[in-house]
Design a protein around this motif. Structure first.
Motif, short mmCIF file in Angstrom:
data_model
loop_
_atom_site.label_atom_id
_atom_site.label_comp_id
_atom_site.label_asym_id
_atom_site.label_seq_id
_atom_site.Cartn_x
_atom_site.Cartn_y
_atom_site.Cartn_z
N THR A 37 -0.07 7.43 13.67
CA THR A 37 -0.06 8.48 12.65
C THR A 37 1.37 8.96 12.46
O THR A 37 2.03 9.37 13.42
CB THR A 37 -0.96 9.66 13.06
OG1 THR A 37 -2.30 9.19 13.26
CG2 THR A 37 -0.97 10.72 11.98
N PHE A 38 1.86 8.90 11.24
CA PHE A 38 3.20 9.37 10.92
C PHE A 38 3.21 10.89 10.75
O PHE A 38 2.14 11.51 10.60
CB PHE A 38 3.71 8.70 9.65
CG PHE A 38 3.87 7.21 9.77
CD1 PHE A 38 5.01 6.64 10.31
CD2 PHE A 38 2.85 6.36 9.32
CE1 PHE A 38 5.14 5.27 10.41
CE2 PHE A 38 2.98 4.99 9.41
CZ PHE A 38 4.13 4.44 9.97
N ALA A 39 4.38 11.49 10.74
CA ALA A 39 4.51 12.93 10.58
C ALA A 39 3.91 13.41 9.26
O ALA A 39 3.43 14.54 9.15
CB ALA A 39 5.97 13.35 10.67
N SER A 40 3.89 12.54 8.26
CA SER A 40 3.34 12.90 6.95
C SER A 40 1.82 13.00 6.96
O SER A 40 1.23 13.53 6.03
CB SER A 40 3.76 11.85 5.91
OG SER A 40 3.17 10.60 6.23
N GLY A 41 1.19 12.44 7.99
CA GLY A 41 -0.26 12.36 8.03
C GLY A 41 -0.79 10.99 7.68
O GLY A 41 -1.98 10.69 7.89
N ALA A 42 0.07 10.11 7.16
CA ALA A 42 -0.33 8.72 6.90
C ALA A 42 -0.66 8.04 8.22
O ALA A 42 -0.02 8.30 9.25
CB ALA A 42 0.77 7.98 6.17
N LYS A 43 -1.64 7.13 8.19
CA LYS A 43 -2.13 6.55 9.44
C LYS A 43 -2.50 5.09 9.25
O LYS A 43 -3.07 4.71 8.23
CB LYS A 43 -3.35 7.33 9.93
CG LYS A 43 -3.99 6.80 11.21
CD LYS A 43 -5.21 7.62 11.59
CE LYS A 43 -5.88 7.08 12.85
NZ LYS A 43 -7.09 7.87 13.21
N TRP A 44 -2.16 4.28 10.26
CA TRP A 44 -2.65 2.91 10.37
C TRP A 44 -3.53 2.80 11.61
O TRP A 44 -3.21 3.37 12.66
CB TRP A 44 -1.49 1.92 10.50
CG TRP A 44 -0.75 1.68 9.22
CD1 TRP A 44 0.39 2.32 8.81
CD2 TRP A 44 -1.07 0.72 8.21
NE1 TRP A 44 0.79 1.82 7.60
CE2 TRP A 44 -0.08 0.84 7.20
CE3 TRP A 44 -2.10 -0.22 8.06
CZ2 TRP A 44 -0.09 0.05 6.06
CZ3 TRP A 44 -2.10 -1.00 6.92
CH2 TRP A 44 -1.11 -0.87 5.93
N ARG A 45 -4.61 2.06 11.49
CA ARG A 45 -5.51 1.82 12.63
C ARG A 45 -5.93 0.36 12.60
O ARG A 45 -6.31 -0.16 11.55
CB ARG A 45 -6.72 2.74 12.56
CG ARG A 45 -7.68 2.59 13.74
CD ARG A 45 -8.76 3.69 13.71
NE ARG A 45 -9.63 3.60 12.56
CZ ARG A 45 -10.73 2.84 12.49
NH1 ARG A 45 -11.08 2.10 13.53
NH2 ARG A 45 -11.47 2.83 11.41
N LEU A 46 -5.88 -0.30 13.76
CA LEU A 46 -6.19 -1.73 13.80
C LEU A 46 -6.55 -2.15 15.21
O LEU A 46 -6.50 -1.36 16.16
CB LEU A 46 -5.00 -2.54 13.28
CG LEU A 46 -3.64 -2.31 13.97
CD1 LEU A 46 -3.42 -3.26 15.13
CD2 LEU A 46 -2.51 -2.45 12.98
N CYS A 47 -6.89 -3.42 15.35
CA CYS A 47 -7.13 -4.04 16.65
C CYS A 47 -6.21 -5.25 16.77
O CYS A 47 -5.81 -5.85 15.77
CB CYS A 47 -8.59 -4.51 16.77
SG CYS A 47 -9.80 -3.20 16.58
N TRP A 48 -5.90 -5.61 18.00
CA TRP A 48 -5.07 -6.79 18.22
C TRP A 48 -5.54 -7.54 19.46
O TRP A 48 -6.10 -6.96 20.38
CB TRP A 48 -3.59 -6.43 18.34
CG TRP A 48 -3.21 -5.71 19.61
CD1 TRP A 48 -3.30 -4.37 19.86
CD2 TRP A 48 -2.70 -6.30 20.81
NE1 TRP A 48 -2.88 -4.08 21.12
CE2 TRP A 48 -2.49 -5.25 21.74
CE3 TRP A 48 -2.39 -7.61 21.19
CZ2 TRP A 48 -2.00 -5.48 23.02
CZ3 TRP A 48 -1.90 -7.83 22.48
CH2 TRP A 48 -1.70 -6.78 23.37
#
Length: 387
Positions: A37-48
């Motif tokens: 989650t970036f400071a702006s509130g943008a978020k990436w979520r994934l599996c690896w």
């Protein structure tokens, strides 16, 4: 009270049914979960996860812009195959993913030096993935300006005398950029025919040129329903006087292979068959290609290299763009694309990125790292710029 209890039971059943409807096997995390989650509130979520042939494989890739709902983009993403061929034809083309593998013992154990200012992540007891966050430059600059950030996940594989760096960049604005970096030692430095290479040593020894064909597999599962996506080809064709360009959008209804055209701006997007951004746009992601000048390279006349991009319908056994080992599927992506319907289906994009390397003297002891990349860009994912 009786009616209330009955209502509560029905609501509970409905809630469980809705949860089950969305908790399909396609939503299962195969591997380790990860989020940023970036400071702006943008978020990436994934599996690896680490796989023997592909190395690091990503799955269940979700993106969330600030104050917007989280949505899935890809069910799985990987470098499914890499073919390397020498210019003089002296060596049979090698399929590195299935013949050697980017995973297993070839996947390098990383140290703090490999992951400066980052965080190491382990699989099977070894640190194999480096996570870093860095500035990405201007998100925009006009009356006002904004600097953005990106998340980077990187791994390294040593295959013979070559080192390949697999890098995934996730931008704050929703852009996804897969990259492949090549370094290591030059092949066949005892060659003698300058028509196929370059003199790189004082002795006059010639290093043979070679081409790497990276074949990426991108299983699009936009939002909650994977099997309702649509592929569109978008062209901007210049008029005879080259003053104007006319846009055209064509739906690709069946499995097919397509190629770039230097004279016509041609690109593709995968859009959800139902959802819109709340305005006039339909949720989609655009394939932004790179290295047009290398796109037609196919010296070995391999069927899997006949086009720059293939679009197929998802089948679990179709994992490798070439040398696909399963007996229930075709051997390569050209056989996968056998005319089945793509309309409102689970779409898989197979993108070929070719890079021809003509050696230079500066490569004679170590090849200076060469990066090849492309982007997946949100198109109409939002009604307006969310930043």
């Amino acid at each position: 009270m009786k009616y209330r209890s009955t209502t509560l039971c029905l609501l509970a059943i409905l809630t469980l049914w809705q949860a089950a409807a969305h908790a399909t096997p396609d939503d299962t995390c195969n591997g380790q979960s990860f989020s940023k989650t970036f400071a702006s509130g943008a978020k990436w979520r994934l599996c690896w996860a680490s796989q023997p042939a592909e190395g690091i494989v990503l799955s269940q890739i979700h993106y969330q812009a600030p104050h917007q709902p989280e949505r899935r983009i890809l069910g799985q993403a990987s470098l499914s195959q890499l073919e390397t061929a020498f210019d003089d034809g002296s060596v049979t083309p090698l399929f590195l993913s299935t013949e050697a593998g980017f995973g297993g013992n070839n996947l390098q154990t990383l140290t703090a030096q490999d992951c400066s200012n980052g965080t190491l992540h382990a699989a099977e007891g070894r640190n194999v993935l480096c996570e870093t966050t860095r500035d990405s430059g201007y998100s925009y600059k006009y009356v006002t300006q904004r600097q953005g950030q990106l998340l980077e996940l990187a791994s390294h594989s040593q295959i013979g005398a070559r080192n390949y760096s697999l890098r995934w960049r996730f931008y704050e604005n929703g852009t996804l950029e897969p990259s492949l970096g090549l370094s290591g030692e030059l092949p066949i430095v005892d060659a003698t025919d300058s028509a196929y290479g370059w003199a790189v040593m004082q002795s006059g020894k010639i290093a043979t040129g070679f081409t790497d064909h990276a074949l990426w597999r991108l299983d699009f599962d936009l939002d909650t329903t994977p099997a309702n996506d649509v592929v569109e080809e978008i062209t901007s064709t210049p008029t005879a006087d080259r003053i104007r360009k006319t846009k055209a959008i064509t739906t690709l209804d069946t499995e097919t292979g397509r190629s770039f055209d230097p004279d016509i701006k041609r690109f593709w997007r995968i859009r959800d068959g139902v959802l819109t951004n709340g305005s006039v746009g339909q949720l989609s992601y655009e394939l932004v290609p790179n290295r047009y000048d290398h796109s037609r390279a196919n010296s070995s006349n391999e069927d899997c290299l006949a086009h720059d991009v293939f679009f197929t319908r998802y089948k679990a056994c179709e994992q490798h763009a070439a040398h696909n080992a399963t007996t229930d599927c075709g051997a390569n992506v050209s056989q996968f694309a056998n005319g089945e319907s793509l309309d409102q289906q689970d779409v898989v994009v197979w993108y070929k990125q070719s890079y021809h390397h003509l050696p230079r003297s500066e490569d004679s002891n170590r090849i200076g790292t060469v990066w090849s990349s492309f982007q997946l860009l949100p198109r109409d994912w939002h009604a307006t710029n969310p930043f």
